[in-house]
Design a protein around this motif. Structure first.
Motif, PDB file in Angstrom:
ATOM      1  N   PHE A 237       0.825  -1.215   0.000  1.00 49.70           N
ATOM      2  CA  PHE A 237       0.000   0.000   0.000  1.00 49.70           C
ATOM      3  C   PHE A 237       0.860   1.266   0.000  1.00 49.70           C
ATOM      4  O   PHE A 237       0.462   2.290  -0.557  1.00 49.70           O
ATOM      5  N   ARG A 238       2.026   1.176   0.618  1.00 51.91           N
ATOM      6  CA  ARG A 238       2.941   2.323   0.631  1.00 51.91           C
ATOM      7  C   ARG A 238       3.357   2.675  -0.804  1.00 51.91           C
ATOM      8  O   ARG A 238       3.596   3.830  -1.130  1.00 51.91           O
ATOM      9  N   PHE A 239       3.430   1.664  -1.660  1.00 55.02           N
ATOM     10  CA  PHE A 239       3.704   1.901  -3.084  1.00 55.02           C
ATOM     11  C   PHE A 239       2.420   2.285  -3.825  1.00 55.02           C
ATOM     12  O   PHE A 239       2.384   3.234  -4.599  1.00 55.02           O
ATOM     13  N   ALA A 240       1.362   1.501  -3.568  1.00 55.09           N
ATOM     14  CA  ALA A 240       0.168   1.619  -4.420  1.00 55.09           C
ATOM     15  C   ALA A 240      -0.586   2.938  -4.215  1.00 55.09           C
ATOM     16  O   ALA A 240      -1.049   3.539  -5.190  1.00 55.09           O
ATOM     17  N   ALA A 241      -0.723   3.383  -2.967  1.00 50.09           N
ATOM     18  CA  ALA A 241      -1.554   4.575  -2.746  1.00 50.09           C
ATOM     19  C   ALA A 241      -1.001   5.790  -3.505  1.00 50.09           C
ATOM     20  O   ALA A 241      -1.733   6.397  -4.308  1.00 50.09           O
ATOM     21  N   PRO A 242       0.262   6.158  -3.333  1.00 53.53           N
ATOM     22  CA  PRO A 242       0.747   7.312  -4.101  1.00 53.53           C
ATOM     23  C   PRO A 242       0.831   7.043  -5.599  1.00 53.53           C
ATOM     24  O   PRO A 242       0.453   7.897  -6.407  1.00 53.53           O
ATOM     25  N   THR A 243       1.324   5.866  -5.972  1.00 57.03           N
ATOM     26  CA  THR A 243       1.599   5.615  -7.394  1.00 57.03           C
ATOM     27  C   THR A 243       0.301   5.587  -8.194  1.00 57.03           C
ATOM     28  O   THR A 243       0.239   6.125  -9.310  1.00 57.03           O
ATOM     29  N   ILE A 244      -0.717   4.985  -7.621  1.00 54.54           N
ATOM     30  CA  ILE A 244      -1.985   4.878  -8.351  1.00 54.54           C
ATOM     31  C   ILE A 244      -2.772   6.189  -8.242  1.00 54.54           C
ATOM     32  O   ILE A 244      -3.417   6.613  -9.209  1.00 54.54           O
ATOM     33  N   MET A 245      -2.674   6.874  -7.093  1.00 53.40           N
ATOM     34  CA  MET A 245      -3.320   8.199  -7.006  1.00 53.40           C
ATOM     35  C   MET A 245      -2.746   9.138  -8.066  1.00 53.40           C
ATOM     36  O   MET A 245      -3.425  10.027  -8.555  1.00 53.40           O
ATOM     37  N   ALA A 246      -1.472   8.940  -8.430  1.00 58.43           N
ATOM     38  CA  ALA A 246      -0.850   9.803  -9.450  1.00 58.43           C
ATOM     39  C   ALA A 246      -1.341   9.483 -10.862  1.00 58.43           C
ATOM     40  O   ALA A 246      -0.986  10.175 -11.816  1.00 58.43           O
ATOM     41  N   GLY A 247      -2.138   8.421 -11.006  1.00 60.05           N
ATOM     42  CA  GLY A 247      -2.695   8.087 -12.318  1.00 60.05           C
ATOM     43  C   GLY A 247      -2.011   6.920 -13.009  1.00 60.05           C
ATOM     44  O   GLY A 247      -2.335   6.591 -14.155  1.00 60.05           O
ATOM     45  N   ASN A 248      -1.060   6.298 -12.321  1.00 62.50           N
ATOM     46  CA  ASN A 248      -0.411   5.111 -12.898  1.00 62.50           C
ATOM     47  C   ASN A 248      -1.238   3.865 -12.608  1.00 62.50           C
ATOM     48  O   ASN A 248      -2.131   3.875 -11.754  1.00 62.50           O
ATOM     49  N   THR A 249      -0.873   2.773 -13.267  1.00 63.76           N
ATOM     50  CA  THR A 249      -1.395   1.470 -12.860  1.00 63.76           C
ATOM     51  C   THR A 249      -0.245   0.698 -12.213  1.00 63.76           C
ATOM     52  O   THR A 249       0.927   1.072 -12.355  1.00 63.76           O
ATOM     53  N   GLY A 250      -0.591  -0.374 -11.501  1.00 64.04           N
ATOM     54  CA  GLY A 250       0.454  -1.125 -10.792  1.00 64.04           C
ATOM     55  C   GLY A 250       0.353  -2.614 -11.030  1.00 64.04           C
ATOM     56  O   GLY A 250      -0.756  -3.164 -11.146  1.00 64.04           O
ATOM     57  N   ILE A 251       1.514  -3.250 -11.133  1.00 63.12           N
ATOM     58  CA  ILE A 251       1.561  -4.716 -11.137  1.00 63.12           C
ATOM     59  C   ILE A 251       2.447  -5.120  -9.970  1.00 63.12           C
ATOM     60  O   ILE A 251       3.558  -4.598  -9.804  1.00 63.12           O
ATOM     61  N   LEU A 252       1.942  -6.023  -9.156  1.00 61.28           N
ATOM     62  CA  LEU A 252       2.675  -6.477  -7.967  1.00 61.28           C
ATOM     63  C   LEU A 252       3.240  -7.866  -8.181  1.00 61.28           C
ATOM     64  O   LEU A 252       2.509  -8.804  -8.486  1.00 61.28           O
ATOM     65  N   LYS A 253       4.574  -7.974  -8.029  1.00 59.04           N
ATOM     66  CA  LYS A 253       5.191  -9.298  -7.921  1.00 59.04           C
ATOM     67  C   LYS A 253       5.610  -9.390  -6.437  1.00 59.04           C
ATOM     68  O   LYS A 253       6.593  -8.798  -6.005  1.00 59.04           O
ATOM     69  N   HIS A 254       4.789 -10.109  -5.704  1.00 62.72           N
ATOM     70  CA  HIS A 254       5.029 -10.189  -4.264  1.00 62.72           C
ATOM     71  C   HIS A 254       6.031 -11.311  -3.982  1.00 62.72           C
ATOM     72  O   HIS A 254       6.331 -12.140  -4.850  1.00 62.72           O
ATOM     73  N   ALA A 255       6.542 -11.356  -2.732  1.00 63.80           N
ATOM     74  CA  ALA A 255       7.456 -12.436  -2.345  1.00 63.80           C
ATOM     75  C   ALA A 255       6.725 -13.776  -2.476  1.00 63.80           C
ATOM     76  O   ALA A 255       5.519 -13.871  -2.206  1.00 63.80           O
ATOM     77  N   SER A 256       7.483 -14.802  -2.859  1.00 68.23           N
ATOM     78  CA  SER A 256       6.850 -16.090  -3.176  1.00 68.23           C
ATOM     79  C   SER A 256       6.245 -16.793  -1.967  1.00 68.23           C
ATOM     80  O   SER A 256       5.459 -17.721  -2.137  1.00 68.23           O
ATOM     81  N   ASN A 257       6.596 -16.365  -0.746  1.00 66.68           N
ATOM     82  CA  ASN A 257       5.987 -17.015   0.422  1.00 66.68           C
ATOM     83  C   ASN A 257       4.704 -16.332   0.911  1.00 66.68           C
ATOM     84  O   ASN A 257       4.131 -16.773   1.907  1.00 66.68           O
ATOM     85  N   VAL A 258       4.235 -15.277   0.206  1.00 68.78           N
ATOM     86  CA  VAL A 258       2.974 -14.645   0.624  1.00 68.78           C
ATOM     87  C   VAL A 258       1.970 -14.521  -0.534  1.00 68.78           C
ATOM     88  O   VAL A 258       1.365 -13.459  -0.732  1.00 68.78           O
ATOM     89  N   PRO A 259       1.749 -15.619  -1.288  1.00 66.58           N
ATOM     90  CA  PRO A 259       0.852 -15.515  -2.445  1.00 66.58           C
ATOM     91  C   PRO A 259      -0.591 -15.181  -2.060  1.00 66.58           C
ATOM     92  O   PRO A 259      -1.282 -14.478  -2.803  1.00 66.58           O
ATOM     93  N   GLN A 260      -1.017 -15.639  -0.876  1.00 69.79           N
ATOM     94  CA  GLN A 260      -2.412 -15.360  -0.510  1.00 69.79           C
ATOM     95  C   GLN A 260      -2.603 -13.883  -0.186  1.00 69.79           C
ATOM     96  O   GLN A 260      -3.640 -13.302  -0.530  1.00 69.79           O
ATOM     97  N   CYS A 261      -1.602 -13.286   0.460  1.00 70.12           N
ATOM     98  CA  CYS A 261      -1.688 -11.832   0.716  1.00 70.12           C
ATOM     99  C   CYS A 261      -1.718 -11.088  -0.622  1.00 70.12           C
ATOM    100  O   CYS A 261      -2.488 -10.143  -0.814  1.00 70.12           O
ATOM    101  N   SER A 262      -0.876 -11.538  -1.549  1.00 69.94           N
ATOM    102  CA  SER A 262      -0.792 -10.880  -2.850  1.00 69.94           C
ATOM    103  C   SER A 262      -2.153 -10.869  -3.552  1.00 69.94           C
ATOM    104  O   SER A 262      -2.627  -9.828  -4.027  1.00 69.94           O
ATOM    105  N   LEU A 263      -2.809 -12.031  -3.569  1.00 70.72           N
ATOM    106  CA  LEU A 263      -4.108 -12.121  -4.258  1.00 70.72           C
ATOM    107  C   LEU A 263      -5.192 -11.367  -3.493  1.00 70.72           C
ATOM    108  O   LEU A 263      -6.102 -10.784  -4.088  1.00 70.72           O
ATOM    109  N   ALA A 264      -5.072 -11.358  -2.154  1.00 67.70           N
ATOM    110  CA  ALA A 264      -6.077 -10.650  -1.350  1.00 67.70           C
ATOM    111  C   ALA A 264      -6.029  -9.150  -1.647  1.00 67.70           C
ATOM    112  O   ALA A 264      -7.067  -8.476  -1.654  1.00 67.70           O
TER     113      ALA A 264
END
Ligand code: NDP
Length: 453
Positions: free
Chosen positions: A139-166
């Motif tokens: 969220f520290r990345f997404a809130a400013p970056t997306i508020m600025a009008g960008n889109t985001g793709i997240l490659k999360h750490a491989s041990n937290v896939p459920q958090c990533s999808l949530a």
């Protein structure tokens, strides 16, 4: 293509398993992100803000579910997971309120009849994120970056896939246009092809120095900007005029937060000789009283590390430091599975892993020094420079010393923490670029000068 596994580090039980995304699926994600960008960049700040305010409400509504998911997948104490969800809601509200102001045109007087700077979004930004704060870092990345009008793709750490999808689900449930934020399940090594893809305009990574080197090289080969938030070995400097018991109590919190797995956790406790014994005794008493166990139980203060291999490599660093002369004040016993027993090492010196490397777990390294100047010199004798703290009753002296410290932030009589209102990031091998505040939202924009005759 392999499997991405979600494993509870406390019970070691396999929770879920996912197929890593195929090339076709990744291409679909990239195409959708590009389409979403065309729509999203035309949204007004008011509309974007309303969605981020809605996201904040949703995070709070789902706090129980999200914090349980986080704790089950990476082991942080449940109370800290709940606080993390709250902090995510805060950063969404913060940028919902301030993004338009941070990105308003800056009028500049020049030889033109009118000239100004505008801040245009860049497009799709790739975020490579770690498991330690699996919601906050995103969220520290997404809130400013997306508020600025960008889109985001997240490659999360491989041990937290459920958090990533949530997190992706949260964006969809909140009503963001489809594709504004997407998660991909791939390994670190597979990320290069995303970085190289024309849709990705820039990359941000939070993680280890090793991952930073690889990602920056790969982005550099494609001439793409990076922001890197890497490791730290933050000094916690205790001067002889400090309130020692207060400093020791904060030292325990600053070291043990998130089972010791925080980039800005205090790691090297640099204490002036005359107060060292009092400080160590006070810290040892508090560390010995910490409650260890299943992080889902609310009374637990220290749970397992996020993975067994992390506990093993941390123990190697401890053993090696002991063989080089460090002594054990508390703990120092081998881990059981991913459970690492809180440890205090004394007589730590340069040349030992406990001084030279990042210790990512509940291990405090005590370094005693004869005076303030030596304290500052040793604080700076690190390849890292993320956050530092200085403990003294003399605020003016604290401010003078703060200027001499090579790090992205200095806290005087307080534990280093991130706050949406203050820029966050490092120098030296802790990385470059800044997150949060106005600085963070301006990292992924085109700073465009407009000149009118
Ligand atoms: P990593 O740096 O390997 O993982 C962080 C993120 O980077 C993950 O998403 C990981 O993906 C990704 N990654 C790793 N290698 C590459 C690569 N070559 N290209 C692209 N992405 C990559 O950290 P670890 O989990 O291995 O932890 C090791 C150490 O790193 C810790 O002990 C700690 O010292 C430090 N660390 C620091 C953090 C911080 O907050 N600054 C956070 C996490 C770790 P994947 O999981 O798929 O490998």
């Amino acid at each position: 293509m392999g499997k991405i596994k979600s494993v509870n580090p406390f019970s070691e039980q396999l929770l879920k398993e996912f197929e890593s995304y195929s090339e076709d699926k990744l291409n679909e994600v990239l195409t959708l992100s590009e389409k979403a960008f065309k729509i999203w960049k035309e949204y007004s700040f008011e509309k974007r803000s309303s969605l981020f305010n809605k996201m904040a409400r949703k995070l709070r509504d789902k706090k129980g579910f999200l914090s349980t998911l986080m704790t089950s997948e990476m082991g942080k104490p449940i109370k800290e997971a709940e606080a993390e969800v709250e902090k995510c809601a805060w950063v969404c509200e913060y940028y919902a309120e301030n993004a338009e102001f941070f990105l308003k045109d800056d009028l500049i007087i020049s030889d033109a009849s009118e000239s100004y700077v505008e801040y245009d979004p860049l497009g799709c930004i790739l975020a490579i994120m770690p498991w330690n704060f699996p919601f906050w870092q995103v969220f520290r990345f997404a809130a400013p970056t997306i508020m600025a009008g960008n889109t985001g793709i997240l490659k999360h750490a491989s041990n937290v896939p459920q958090c990533s999808l949530a997190i992706q689900d949260l964006f969809e449930e909140t009503g963001f246009p489809k594709g504004v934020f997407q998660s991909v399940l791939i390994s670190g090594e597979e990320t290069d092809r995303l970085i190289a893809h024309k849709t990705i305009k820039a990359v941000t990574l939070t993680g280890s120095e090793q991952a930073g080197v690889k990602v920056a090289a790969s982005a550099g080969a494609n001439l793409k900007k990076t922001v890197l938030e890497l490791g730290g070995s933050d000094p916690f400097i205790v001067l002889k005029d400090a309130n020692i018991d207060d400093a020791a109590s904060w030292a325990v919190k600053a070291r043990m937060v998130n089972n010791g797995q925080s980039c800005i956790a205090a790691k090297r406790f640099i204490v002036v000789d005359s107060v060292k014994n009092q400080f160590v005794q006070s810290m040892a008493k508090a560390v010995s009283a910490l409650k260890l166990g299943d992080p889902l139980s609310p009374e637990i203060q220290v749970g397992p590390l996020a993975r067994k291999d992390l506990a093993e490599s941390l123990f190697d660093q401890v053993e090696k430091s002991i063989s080089l002369g460090a002594s054990v004040a508390v703990g120092g016993t081998p881990p059981v599975g991913a459970m690492f027993f809180p440890t205090i090492l004394e007589n730590v010196k340069p040349g030992m892993p406990a001084f030279d490397e990042e210790l990512f777990g509940p291990v405090a390294a005590i370094i005693s020094v004869p005076n303030e100047q030596e304290a500052i010199d040793l604080a700076n004798q690190s390849k890292y420079g993320l956050g530092a703290s200085i403990w003294t009753r003399d605020f003016e002296k604290g401010k003078v010393l703060a200027r001499q410290i090579e790090s992205g932030s200095v806290f005087i009589n307080g534990m280093v923490k991130s706050d949406p209102r203050l820029p966050f990031g490092g120098v030296k091998l802790s990385g470059y670029g800044r997150e949060l505040a106005a600085f963070g939202i301006r990292e992924f924009v085109n700073i465009k000068s407009v000149w009118v005759k």
